[in-house]
Design a protein around this motif. Structure first.
Motif, PDB file in Angstrom:
ATOM      1  N   ARG A 171      -6.815  73.462 -58.192  1.00  0.00           N
ATOM      2  CA  ARG A 171      -6.555  74.429 -57.137  1.00  0.00           C
ATOM      3  C   ARG A 171      -7.870  74.981 -56.602  1.00  0.00           C
ATOM      4  NH1 ARG A 171      -1.580  78.026 -59.701  1.00  0.00           N
ATOM      5  NH2 ARG A 171      -0.063  76.299 -59.880  1.00  0.00           N
ATOM      6  N   LEU A 179      -9.488  81.185 -55.156  1.00  0.00           N
ATOM      7  CA  LEU A 179      -8.754  82.164 -54.364  1.00  0.00           C
ATOM      8  C   LEU A 179      -9.683  82.816 -53.349  1.00  0.00           C
ATOM      9  CD1 LEU A 179      -5.896  83.557 -54.278  1.00  0.00           C
ATOM     10  CD2 LEU A 179      -6.925  85.386 -55.635  1.00  0.00           C
ATOM     11  N   ARG A 180      -9.289  82.774 -52.091  1.00  0.00           N
ATOM     12  CA  ARG A 180     -10.067  83.439 -51.043  1.00  0.00           C
ATOM     13  C   ARG A 180      -9.567  84.864 -50.895  1.00  0.00           C
ATOM     14  NH1 ARG A 180      -8.723  80.030 -46.056  1.00  0.00           N
ATOM     15  NH2 ARG A 180      -6.705  80.249 -47.087  1.00  0.00           N
ATOM     16  N   ARG A 181     -10.505  85.830 -50.918  1.00  0.00           N
ATOM     17  CA  ARG A 181     -10.126  87.232 -50.856  1.00  0.00           C
ATOM     18  C   ARG A 181     -10.739  87.895 -49.622  1.00  0.00           C
ATOM     19  NH1 ARG A 181     -11.202  90.608 -55.929  1.00  0.00           N
ATOM     20  NH2 ARG A 181      -9.358  91.742 -55.206  1.00  0.00           N
ATOM     21  N   ASP A 208      -6.050  83.134 -41.054  1.00  0.00           N
ATOM     22  CA  ASP A 208      -6.057  82.337 -42.289  1.00  0.00           C
ATOM     23  C   ASP A 208      -7.341  82.573 -43.073  1.00  0.00           C
ATOM     24  OD1 ASP A 208      -4.888  80.623 -44.098  1.00  0.00           O
ATOM     25  OD2 ASP A 208      -5.765  78.826 -43.209  1.00  0.00           O
ATOM     26  N   ASP A 241      -6.313  84.348 -49.062  1.00  0.00           N
ATOM     27  CA  ASP A 241      -5.070  84.185 -49.812  1.00  0.00           C
ATOM     28  C   ASP A 241      -4.606  85.527 -50.366  1.00  0.00           C
ATOM     29  OD1 ASP A 241      -5.175  81.253 -49.637  1.00  0.00           O
ATOM     30  OD2 ASP A 241      -6.890  81.457 -50.983  1.00  0.00           O
ATOM     31  N   GLU A 242      -5.554  86.476 -50.478  1.00  0.00           N
ATOM     32  CA  GLU A 242      -5.238  87.797 -51.006  1.00  0.00           C
ATOM     33  C   GLU A 242      -6.042  88.838 -50.252  1.00  0.00           C
ATOM     34  OE1 GLU A 242      -4.851  88.696 -55.408  1.00  0.00           O
ATOM     35  OE2 GLU A 242      -6.699  89.794 -54.941  1.00  0.00           O
ATOM     36  N   ARG A 263       1.762  82.008 -42.550  1.00  0.00           N
ATOM     37  CA  ARG A 263       1.427  82.094 -43.974  1.00  0.00           C
ATOM     38  C   ARG A 263       0.984  83.517 -44.274  1.00  0.00           C
ATOM     39  NH1 ARG A 263      -2.613  82.326 -47.385  1.00  0.00           N
ATOM     40  NH2 ARG A 263      -4.060  82.600 -45.666  1.00  0.00           N
ATOM     41  N   PRO A 281      -0.587  86.254 -46.735  1.00  0.00           N
ATOM     42  CA  PRO A 281      -1.358  86.436 -47.968  1.00  0.00           C
ATOM     43  C   PRO A 281      -0.733  87.499 -48.858  1.00  0.00           C
ATOM     44  CG  PRO A 281      -2.694  86.834 -45.979  1.00  0.00           C
ATOM     45  CD  PRO A 281      -1.274  86.752 -45.560  1.00  0.00           C
TER      46      PRO A 281
END
Length: 259
Positions: free
Chosen positions: A8, A11-13, A72, A75-76, A109, A111
């Motif tokens: 994976r 994680l993009r924050r 985009d 992700d968080e 999408r 987050p």
């Protein structure tokens, strides 16, 4: 980890620095610069750091969430409330605002969203206060003589108040305010008919009818107002003196729901 599991990506924050309100350009620039410095300091850990306001000021929390989701960028998203003391109601408002955004968000999408809370021992806040107490002070000069110039009492008879409390701001009050100001200038509403002046306010009260607009001298309450609603209020109420019944809410006992 099972070797057969797919790898994976990290994680993009992103982060939103959330302040209460701002009514000046200087304060907005201060928040912009704070977000820029935070992003530089957290490079590699956060893809983006932006600012938002819960009441008066733009962007609102919803607008900041929409922009990060549409771009985009993460992700968080971590929300950092900038408020001392941390009022329990502010945390409750943030939670409700994010949940409404999750329910209504149109982004393909969405987050995840987290809330950053100060540590229980408040060591970071203590360090900030101690640093300020040891910093260079700036003296406050004695007051100058009061100016003798007078002020003109505005002759306009109508006042339009646009609520920018938390729920109204979350529901798009900043867009409503901007459109009203544009129409005020385009149609010269200050000098047309009875004349009108407009003002942003903090919470006016009927939060579940957001965005809320109130027109005086009648004191007419409007709820669920968008740009098209402003057009109708201008054309009917401000220019002809006829309130827009479909958008108006009567002053009656008991709660009313948004139509």
């Amino acid at each position: 980890m099972n070797p057969s599991d797919p790898i994976r990506p990290p994680l993009r924050r992103a982060a939103i620095l959330l302040a209460k309100a701002s009514i000046t350009g200087a304060a907005v620039r201060e928040m912009e610069e704070l977000a820029q410095r935070a992003q530089s300091a957290m490079a590699g850990r956060f893809a983006a750091v932006v600012h938002a306001f819960s009441e008066q000021g733009s962007p609102s929390l919803r607008e900041a969430l929409d922009a990060l989701a549409a771009g985009d960028a993460a992700d968080e998203i971590a929300i950092v409330p900038l408020l001392l003391p941390m009022e329990p109601g502010f945390r409750t408002w943030i939670t409700g605002a994010v949940q409404r955004w999750m329910r209504d968000a149109q982004a393909p999408r969405r987050p995840g969203v987290t809330l950053c809370m100060p540590p229980g021992d408040t060591l970071a806040v203590d360090a900030l206060v101690h640093g300020l107490l040891q910093s260079t002070t700036v003296p406050i000069d004695a007051p100058a003589a009061a100016p003798s110039a007078g002020s003109v009492i505005p002759p306009q008879k109508r006042r339009v108040l646009v609520c920018q409390g938390g729920p109204c701001n979350h529901a798009g009050a900043a867009l409503v305010w901007g459109h009203l100001r544009n129409e005020q200038k385009r149609l010269d509403l200050r000098n047309t008919g009875d004349g009108m002046m407009s003002a942003r306010t903090s919470c006016l009260g009927p939060c579940n009818l957001a965005p809320v607009v109130q027109v005086f001298p009648e004191g007419t309450w409007y709820g669920g107002v968008d740009e098209a609603g402003i057009d109708r209020i201008v054309e009917s109420h401000l220019l002809r003196g006829e309130p827009v019944a479909e958008l108006a809410y009567p002053q009656v006992p008991g709660k009313q729901t948004l139509r």
